[in-house]
Design an enzyme around this catalytic site. Structure first.
Site, mmCIF file in Angstrom:
data_model
loop_
_atom_site.group_PDB
_atom_site.id
_atom_site.type_symbol
_atom_site.label_atom_id
_atom_site.label_comp_id
_atom_site.label_asym_id
_atom_site.label_seq_id
_atom_site.Cartn_x
_atom_site.Cartn_y
_atom_site.Cartn_z
ATOM 1 N N LYS A 92 -4.445 -6.644 3.899
ATOM 2 C CA LYS A 92 -4.426 -5.569 2.895
ATOM 3 C C LYS A 92 -5.842 -5.258 2.423
ATOM 4 O O LYS A 92 -6.201 -4.099 2.199
ATOM 5 C CB LYS A 92 -3.559 -5.986 1.706
ATOM 6 C CG LYS A 92 -3.580 -5.006 0.515
ATOM 7 C CD LYS A 92 -3.148 -3.597 0.918
ATOM 8 C CE LYS A 92 -2.776 -2.744 -0.276
ATOM 9 N NZ LYS A 92 -3.769 -2.573 -1.308
ATOM 10 N N GLU A 98 -9.770 2.281 4.066
ATOM 11 C CA GLU A 98 -9.480 3.391 3.144
ATOM 12 C C GLU A 98 -10.764 3.895 2.484
ATOM 13 O O GLU A 98 -10.996 5.114 2.400
ATOM 14 C CB GLU A 98 -8.486 2.911 2.087
ATOM 15 C CG GLU A 98 -8.116 3.913 1.019
ATOM 16 C CD GLU A 98 -7.224 3.282 -0.039
ATOM 17 O OE1 GLU A 98 -7.554 3.385 -1.240
ATOM 18 O OE2 GLU A 98 -6.201 2.667 0.341
ATOM 19 N N SER A 137 0.820 -1.203 0.000
ATOM 20 C CA SER A 137 0.000 0.000 0.000
ATOM 21 C C SER A 137 0.858 1.257 0.000
ATOM 22 O O SER A 137 1.875 1.323 0.668
ATOM 23 C CB SER A 137 -0.927 0.034 1.218
ATOM 24 O OG SER A 137 -1.635 1.252 1.266
ATOM 25 N N HIS A 183 -7.423 -3.213 5.052
ATOM 26 C CA HIS A 183 -6.800 -1.891 4.929
ATOM 27 C C HIS A 183 -7.517 -1.073 3.865
ATOM 28 O O HIS A 183 -7.863 0.090 4.070
ATOM 29 C CB HIS A 183 -5.316 -2.060 4.571
ATOM 30 C CG HIS A 183 -4.656 -0.835 4.000
ATOM 31 N ND1 HIS A 183 -4.890 -0.385 2.712
ATOM 32 C CD2 HIS A 183 -3.776 0.045 4.542
ATOM 33 C CE1 HIS A 183 -4.182 0.702 2.490
ATOM 34 N NE2 HIS A 183 -3.501 0.978 3.586
ATOM 35 N N ASN A 184 -7.763 -1.694 2.717
ATOM 36 C CA ASN A 184 -8.440 -0.985 1.627
ATOM 37 C C ASN A 184 -9.881 -0.651 1.985
ATOM 38 O O ASN A 184 -10.405 0.388 1.588
ATOM 39 C CB ASN A 184 -8.386 -1.819 0.347
ATOM 40 C CG ASN A 184 -7.025 -1.793 -0.311
ATOM 41 O OD1 ASN A 184 -6.017 -1.510 0.332
ATOM 42 N ND2 ASN A 184 -6.970 -2.109 -1.591
#
Length: 481
Positions: free
Chosen positions: A182, A189, A128, A185-186
């Site tokens: 991940k 986001e 990222s 995480h996105n």
């Protein structure tokens, strides 16, 4: 000269990762399906560097030191499987394949098992930070074959971002753990971006602030507890002007794109039974934005005159700041709840405090308060939910009123705040001792004999009532919690 590592895929992320690797002293062999891309890269940005251009996967493999390390930066899905199938006959036992794209974690689980069955090791790693992060130091979240970690650790930690001397890269867990983290995480986001967008919308539509005034607000916010990459770039976007002095932001069509990781996060939450309401609403908000023509037509049908103007602009800006901070905490709390649940189900043995540290630098959601998240889980690894930590519970206690005021003002003035509203609704549900699910369960038992538990009996003891006198005493299966 044999290269330390090979990289397949010279799009934006791939090119910049190669340059990052080379700048840290690693020689890199590169390959791209479009050979012209390899040649132009070698003649351009890679000119004079320890970077070897190759025109086939066989050439790439032959250019590598053993055990070979091959990193794929290709589009998620079938392209990854196709590349693996082409690579496997060219590699030897003990070689390592690394998938640095945004693959679905379930695909990474499957691929690891398949590659290990061939005698090789497989790492699925989240990367990222976008273009700048890839070049200067991203957040890296590796998982997969733990046997390969010590061999790639010096490389991945060298090229990652560093905060306080600590690399924003560490082992996540086996299987698809790296890509799962991940993915979440996105999802966070998505939530962060939507929350900022809703606050921006309230500033311009309800407070009638100019772009310059909003830029000043975000600039001030970025100096305090909201300090983060996304607040920083929002400030810069609001201040960007075209050659004629006009604001570029005002000319960008209000339809948002997405690549699927937010959707995957929501689907995973549904499967796990984790209420990821804020992030899911942020995904649907993008879907609604794509219905531009329908929205334009609907705006002419459903006219609305705001009935609750804001009395004090300064006070409401402060309320927006507090509401944004509260909702941001809730977004991370939901995300970490999903990570915790998935980690337990998959036996990944995840270090939640360590994961928070990986996001402090290089990545899109890097924020000042990630240290506090790390401290919360380090202090109490069994913490049920982030908002129960004393630090975060105090902040939510102090800011919940402002979150209520902002959501109420938005509703009264017809301005959509799906993620801010979802944050408040989840918070109120989570802090409520008695929800109306008793009625829901009675309904389920009435029409489907799905049984229920009683407040005057031990948990796990189920009952069925013959509500109509015609249903008999046969019950269906008990419900899942």
């Amino acid at each position: 000269m044999k290269a330390t590592i090979g990289l397949i895929g010279l799009a934006v992320m791939g090119e910049n990762l190669v340059l990052n690797l080379e700048s840290k002293g690693f020689s890199v062999a590169v390959y791209n399906r479009s050979i012209d891309k390899v040649d132009s890269f070698i003649a351009g940005r890679a000119n004079g560097k320890q970077i070897i251009g190759t025109h086939s996967l066989r050439q790439l493999v032959e250019a590598l030191q053993t055990p070979r390390k091959v990193m794929m930066m290709v589009k998620a899905g079938q392209a990854v499987d196709d590349t693996i199938e082409t690579l496997l006959p060219l590699l030897d036992k003990g070689d390592i394949i690394i998938d640095g794209g945004n693959s679905n974690y379930e695909d990474s689980q499957r691929r690891m098992a398949y590659v290990e069955n061939q005698g090789l090791w497989y790492i699925g790693t989240g990367v990222s930070g976008g273009e700048e992060g890839a070049l200067k130091g991203p957040s890296i979240m590796p998982g997969g074959s733990v046997e390969a970690w010590e061999q790639v650790k010096p490389i991945l930690q060298s090229i990652s971002a560093h905060v306080d001397g600590i690399p924003c890269c560490d082992w996540i867990g086996s299987g698809g753990a790296g890509h799962f983290v991940k993915m979440v995480h996105n999802g966070i986001e998505y939530g962060d971006m939507q929350l900022i967008g809703e606050v921006y919308d309230l500033m311009r539509r309800l407070l009638k602030l100019s772009n310059d005034e909003m830029q000043a607000v975000f600039s001030e916010w970025n100096k305090g507890e909201l300090d983060s990459y996304l607040i920083e770039i929002t400030r810069d976007i609001l201040g960007y002007r075209e050659e004629d002095g006009s604001a570029l932001l005002d000319k960008i069509l209000d339809t948002a794109g997405q690549k699927g990781t937010g959707k995957w996060t929501g689907i995973s939450a549904l499967h796990a039974g984790v209420p990821l309401t804020l992030i899911v609403e942020s995904v649907f908000a993008r879907s609604v934005s794509s219905q531009k023509e329908e929205r334009v037509a609907a705006s002419k049908v459903f006219d609305f005159n705001p009935s609750a103007p804001v009395a004090d602009r300064k006070d409401f800006i402060e309320a927006l700041r507090s509401a944004l901070y509260a909702a941001k905490i809730i977004s991370y709390a939901q995300g970490f709840s999903l990570i915790k649940t998935a980690g337990e189900e998959n036996k990944w043995n995840l270090n939640l405090g360590g994961i928070a540290l990986l996001w402090r630098g290089g990545c899109i959601i890097r924020s000042a308060f990630l240290d506090k998240i790390s401290q919360a889980f380090s202090k109490d690894p069994s913490l049920k939910n982030l908002i129960l930590d004393p630090y975060f519970s105090r902040i939510l206690t102090e800011t919940q009123q402002q979150l209520r005021e902002v959501v109420a003002a938005a509703a009264l003035n017809g301005i959509p705040t799906p993620s801010l509203g979802a944050a408040l609704s989840w918070f109120d549900s989570y802090r409520t001792e008695n929800l109306p699910a008793n009625l829901l369960q009675a309904q389920r038992d009435y029409f489907g004999a799905h049984t229920y538990e009683r407040v005057d009996s031990p948990r796990g003891q189920f009952f069925h009532t013959n509500w109509t006198g015609r249903g008999g005493n046969t019950a269906s299966t008990t419900y899942s919690i």
